[in-house]
Design a protein around this motif. Structure first.
Motif, mmCIF file in Angstrom:
data_model
loop_
_atom_site.group_PDB
_atom_site.id
_atom_site.type_symbol
_atom_site.label_atom_id
_atom_site.label_comp_id
_atom_site.label_asym_id
_atom_site.label_seq_id
_atom_site.Cartn_x
_atom_site.Cartn_y
_atom_site.Cartn_z
ATOM 1 N N GLN A 1 0.831 -1.212 0.000
ATOM 2 C CA GLN A 1 0.000 0.000 0.000
ATOM 3 C C GLN A 1 0.861 1.257 0.000
ATOM 4 O O GLN A 1 0.507 2.262 -0.615
ATOM 5 N N VAL B 1 2.061 1.625 -3.524
ATOM 6 C CA VAL B 1 1.004 2.121 -4.424
ATOM 7 C C VAL B 1 0.774 3.610 -4.194
ATOM 8 O O VAL B 1 0.645 4.383 -5.136
ATOM 9 N N ASN B 2 0.718 4.003 -2.952
ATOM 10 C CA ASN B 2 0.337 5.383 -2.675
ATOM 11 C C ASN B 2 1.212 6.003 -1.585
ATOM 12 O O ASN B 2 0.767 6.211 -0.463
ATOM 13 N N MET C 1 2.124 8.926 -1.276
ATOM 14 C CA MET C 1 1.739 10.295 -0.935
ATOM 15 C C MET C 1 0.817 10.299 0.285
ATOM 16 O O MET C 1 0.910 11.160 1.139
ATOM 17 N N ASN C 2 -0.126 9.338 0.331
ATOM 18 C CA ASN C 2 -1.102 9.342 1.421
ATOM 19 C C ASN C 2 -0.819 8.289 2.479
ATOM 20 O O ASN C 2 -1.186 8.452 3.630
ATOM 21 N N TYR C 3 -0.199 7.189 2.064
ATOM 22 C CA TYR C 3 0.020 6.102 3.020
ATOM 23 C C TYR C 3 1.504 6.024 3.324
ATOM 24 O O TYR C 3 2.260 5.347 2.665
ATOM 25 N N SER C 4 1.904 6.776 4.312
ATOM 26 C CA SER C 4 3.341 6.884 4.585
ATOM 27 C C SER C 4 3.772 5.827 5.574
ATOM 28 O O SER C 4 3.022 4.949 5.971
ATOM 29 N N ALA D 1 9.032 6.632 0.531
ATOM 30 C CA ALA D 1 7.915 7.575 0.595
ATOM 31 C C ALA D 1 8.441 9.004 0.598
ATOM 32 O O ALA D 1 7.891 9.883 -0.075
ATOM 33 N N ASN E 1 7.681 11.609 -2.378
ATOM 34 C CA ASN E 1 7.009 12.853 -1.996
ATOM 35 C C ASN E 1 7.848 14.068 -2.371
ATOM 36 O O ASN E 1 7.309 15.080 -2.816
ATOM 37 N N THR F 1 4.291 2.827 -8.132
ATOM 38 C CA THR F 1 3.729 4.141 -7.832
ATOM 39 C C THR F 1 3.511 4.872 -9.147
ATOM 40 O O THR F 1 4.409 4.920 -9.987
ATOM 41 N N ILE G 1 2.276 8.598 -10.515
ATOM 42 C CA ILE G 1 1.866 9.949 -10.145
ATOM 43 C C ILE G 1 1.750 10.777 -11.423
ATOM 44 O O ILE G 1 2.675 10.847 -12.223
#
Lengths: 266, 102
Positions: free
Chosen positions: A65, A68-69, A71-74, A148, A152, A234, A236
């Protein structure tokens, strides 16, 4: 005279009964103490052991997770999720034992170390007679916290609008390519980053000694750990505005485009 | 005849009373020994189940004639409580097995 020998039998029986009664109370105490010790062990150290064995699978699942994300799931969200899983599990055990044992997560932390992510939690198990502390440590063979942070950093660095100054359009295109390459190229080689971008520029002002173009770079960034850990990447998407200032009068080029693929793998 | 009465009869009476007392004491002793062996059985079962739990073999069905296994503590005289944690990939599944002697 026969009852004299009977009396000695009775005395013997009484002595044996006294001995047996003492033995019963002794063995009973020892047995319940042994059972208490066994149960305390099963509810504390054995639980910690089982958590150490099963939590890595949850971490592997959650790590995807993050990939995959990011940006939101650090990394911190990952730690919170693992701690919640721990809490739920421990509460279920506590409830199932009729609260013969209670657990408390005293402390937890997550950190990236070299090429690893380490999550550790200190758990205290409290029974009627004992307080036992144990540590659950799980590791993941990739530094998710750093990943992450890097993703970011790249994504936020590609939100700002830029102005590029050049002597001619060829130089301007080269500078835009260089600018974008600079955004991804310095990253370490355990993360694969590929950047696809395209931009269309339109002349907005023309003077005798300068020409101004304005355009938007649309990009898609693909990133993933170099080692295959889970089958996700990832992705983006984004764009930013670029103003190109050419230090001369450009006569007949009203539009130009840039596009390319930048890969940080060598 | 009077001599026989005075010698045998009280003797017999006392003997019968003593034999009855011995009988009752023997039954009591047997009962105590049985209790001792039941306690010993509990201890043995506890140790066996403790080992099985650690090896991860402890499930709802142990095929033991004198041991009942439930999913929750219902009475105080349980032998062993064995929490089992399994992972199904995204979540942890927990079962608490509690063993009682029948």
């Amino acid at each position: 005279m026969i009852y004299k020998s009977l009396l000695s039998i009775i005395i013997t029986l009484l002595v044996i009964i006294v001995l047996t009664t003492y033995l019963i109370s002794y063995v009973n105490d020892e047995t319940s103490r042994a059972l208490t010790l066994e149960n305390t062990y099963l509810l504390s150290i054995n639980v910690f052991k089982q958590l150490n064995n099963t939590l890595p699978q949850i971490l592997h699942n959650d790590a995807c997770q993050v990939i995959v994300n990011p940006m939101n799931y650090s990394c911190n969200a990952l730690a919170e999720n693992l701690t919640n899983t721990l809490n739920d599990t421990l509460n279920t055990i506590s409830n199932g034992t009729g609260y013969a044992v209670r657990y408390e997560i005293i402390n937890y932390e997550i950190y990236g170390k070299d090429n690893e992510t380490v999550y550790s939690a200190i758990i205290q198990a409290t029974t009627q007679s004992n307080n036992i502390r144990g540590t659950v440590v799980v590791t993941y063979p990739f530094n998710l916290c750093y990943y992450a942070q890097v993703i970011n950093g790249i994504a936020s660095g590609m939100k700002t609008n830029v102005t590029i100054q050049a002597n001619n359009i060829t130089e301007a295109v080269r500078d835009i390519n260089r600018y974008l390459a600079g955004k991804v190229n310095h990253e370490p080689n355990n993360i694969n980053i590929t950047l696809y971008y395209v931009g269309v520029f339109q002349m907005i002002r023309q003077a005798h000694n300068y020409t101004v173009y304005k355009g938007t770079i649309d990009y898609t960034l693909y990133a993933s750990p170099s080692i295959r850990l889970c089958n996700v990447v990832t992705v983006i998407n984004g764009n930013f505005h670029v103003v190109v200032l050419i230090n001369m009068f450009v006569n007949n080029t009203y539009y130009f485009t840039v596009n390319g693929i930048i890969n940080n793998e060598q | 005849m009077a001599l026989a009465d005075s010698l045998v009869f009280p003797d017999l009476l006392i003997s019968i009373m003593l034999i009855v007392a011995i009988f009752i004491l023997t039954i009591y002793l047997t009962n105590q020994l049985l209790r001792l062996s039941i306690i010993d059985y509990r201890a043995t079962m506890g140790t066996y189940l403790f080992t099985e739990c650690q090896l991860g073999n402890f499930t709802g069905n142990m095929y033991l004639d004198h041991v009942i296994i439930t999913n929750k503590v219902t009475m105080d005289n349980y032998l062993v409580m064995c929490p089992r944690i399994l992972s199904n990939g995204s979540q942890l599944e927990v079962n608490v097995y509690v063993a009682y002697v029948r």
